[in-house]
Design an enzyme around this catalytic site. Sequence first.
Site, PDB file in Angstrom:
ATOM      1  N   TYR A  16     -44.777  71.364  35.413  1.00 59.42           N
ATOM      2  CA  TYR A  16     -44.557  72.135  36.613  1.00 59.42           C
ATOM      3  C   TYR A  16     -46.154  72.577  36.875  1.00 59.42           C
ATOM      4  O   TYR A  16     -46.580  74.083  37.247  1.00 59.42           O
ATOM      5  CB  TYR A  16     -44.391  73.452  37.157  1.00 59.42           C
ATOM      6  CG  TYR A  16     -42.424  73.580  36.054  1.00 59.42           C
ATOM      7  CD1 TYR A  16     -41.355  72.846  37.132  1.00 59.42           C
ATOM      8  CD2 TYR A  16     -41.754  73.881  35.093  1.00 59.42           C
ATOM      9  CE1 TYR A  16     -40.153  72.683  36.531  1.00 59.42           C
ATOM     10  CE2 TYR A  16     -40.707  74.599  34.273  1.00 59.42           C
ATOM     11  CZ  TYR A  16     -39.318  73.286  34.838  1.00 59.42           C
ATOM     12  OH  TYR A  16     -38.770  73.505  35.137  1.00 59.42           O
ATOM     13  N   ASP A 238     -22.514  78.896  34.565  1.00 64.00           N
ATOM     14  CA  ASP A 238     -24.415  78.079  33.714  1.00 64.00           C
ATOM     15  C   ASP A 238     -24.873  80.120  32.878  1.00 64.00           C
ATOM     16  O   ASP A 238     -25.033  80.908  34.045  1.00 64.00           O
ATOM     17  CB  ASP A 238     -24.906  77.466  34.171  1.00 64.00           C
ATOM     18  CG  ASP A 238     -26.475  77.860  33.782  1.00 64.00           C
ATOM     19  OD1 ASP A 238     -26.856  78.566  32.578  1.00 64.00           O
ATOM     20  OD2 ASP A 238     -27.439  76.851  34.384  1.00 64.00           O
TER      21      ASP A 238
HETATM   22  C1  LIG Z   1     -33.036  77.647  31.588  1.00 59.92           C
HETATM   23  C2  LIG Z   1     -32.327  77.116  32.578  1.00 59.92           C
HETATM   24  C3  LIG Z   1     -31.840  75.885  31.865  1.00 59.92           C
HETATM   25  C4  LIG Z   1     -32.318  75.153  31.847  1.00 59.92           C
HETATM   26  O1  LIG Z   1     -32.325  74.748  30.013  1.00 59.92           O
HETATM   27  P1  LIG Z   1     -33.081  74.304  29.491  1.00 59.92           P
HETATM   28  O2  LIG Z   1     -33.635  74.275  28.565  1.00 59.92           O
HETATM   29  O3  LIG Z   1     -34.610  75.087  30.073  1.00 59.92           O
HETATM   30  O4  LIG Z   1     -33.042  72.638  29.480  1.00 59.92           O
HETATM   31  C5  LIG Z   1     -29.867  75.740  33.029  1.00 59.92           C
HETATM   32  N1  LIG Z   1     -29.634  77.045  33.177  1.00 59.92           N
HETATM   33  C6  LIG Z   1     -30.187  77.767  33.517  1.00 59.92           C
HETATM   34  C7  LIG Z   1     -29.385  78.952  34.453  1.00 59.92           C
HETATM   35  C8  LIG Z   1     -31.556  78.811  32.930  1.00 59.92           C
HETATM   36  O5  LIG Z   1     -32.241  79.303  33.363  1.00 59.92           O
END
Ligand SMILES: *Cc1c(COP(=O)(O)O)cnc(C)c1O
Length: 422
Positions: A16, A238
Amino acid sequence: MSDWQEQGLAHIWLPYTQMQTAPAPLTVASSKGCRLTLADGRELIDGISSWWTACHGYSHPHIAAAVAAQLQTLPHVMFGGLVHEPALRLATRLAALLPGDLERVFFTESGSVSVEVALKMAIQYWRNRGEAAKKRIVYFRHAYHGDTFATMALCDPEEGMHTLFAGAMPEQLMAELPRDEATRASFDALLAAHRHELAAVIVEPLVQGAGGIKMHDAATLAYIAEACTRHGLLLITDEIMTGFGRTGRMFACEEAGITPDIVCLSKALTGGTLPLAATVARRHVFEGFLADDPAVALMHGPTFMANPLACAAANASLDLFEREPRLQQVVAIEAQLRVELEPCRDLPGVADVRIKGAIGAVELAGAIDLNTMRRRFAELGVWVRPFGNVVYLMPPFVITPDELRTLTAAIRTVLGERARTL
Ligand SMILES: *Cc1c(COP(=O)(O)O)cnc(C)c1O
């Protein structure tokens, strides 16, 4: 600057980052507790736990010892047809910690990939039931679910990378978080209109992270879960950022009393030491893949999945959650953030202050010179890295009140300096 630094900086490509204008990155030599020691000898107090991973602070001796022992016996072995003790123990422990019958663990090596696996699980689940049309996903404004193609398509269309990669990503459906009557009605209408083609809804429970550290309450989350049940959709939470205590409970979904169908975990899973992620499915999701037909099996398998070193680190991290008062530490951090960060609300140029668990975010109004602000924080001896329009803290849970005070004071200083230029 040493030779290896100067030479190396000409060869790395940073995330980034506009490489033409960005200031040189800081070189870290070592880490301990909540502190990073730079190659030039300076020490920074870390306010963001290395992208929210280092919940026990850095270089915790218990995790280091577990990884060192694992390195001697079995550093890695493929997970196809072979398994090992660290992964089996970890899967058992995660199943016991997660609510309800979330009990089948699929290991991967990064958060984005764990979300990709959750999407494949959801889509193939419906396909296995003869409903192959159900393959689209609903996500929310301000969401962030990763940087790979399928996950980019689930990130906020304005803050995310939709414009850059338009046409190259699957098109998914964005909803507003159903916080009130109007947004609940439109959320329901969206699900009703598209249910024939929808596989799942995905949400970051309680706190949306990289999309701007936006927060919603447990009632909103419970409403999403209830709507998914009503419309016959799978719910994916998530918890990559919220999982392992960050919001005050071990998992954020506990606060709403819900059991999602699939949960994604990563970030603090290994206490910030090694890359590992997990996609955990409820029993009925797993059973949707059972048949005599091999084509009904889940089709995914990263080379380094369930790496034993990473699993050993994750087990050691869970030991620390059992032995040390991590969740109480989060409560104390939240209380201190309320006292020391909340007053930023009164500064000119501050749009909002949001605090939840060991997360404190100050949203700014107006233009922000991120590079200047980041440099200023380093000058003040802290590692704080604002993005977009937020300056935030997500410190290690072991941070001392004094260290946290240094962080909040630095934020007040920097935002006060900015206020005087507005
Ligand atoms: C960081 C993050 C991801 C992605 O994880 P990576 O290990 O960077 O691929 C996905 N979802 C959430 C909520 C995150 O904070």
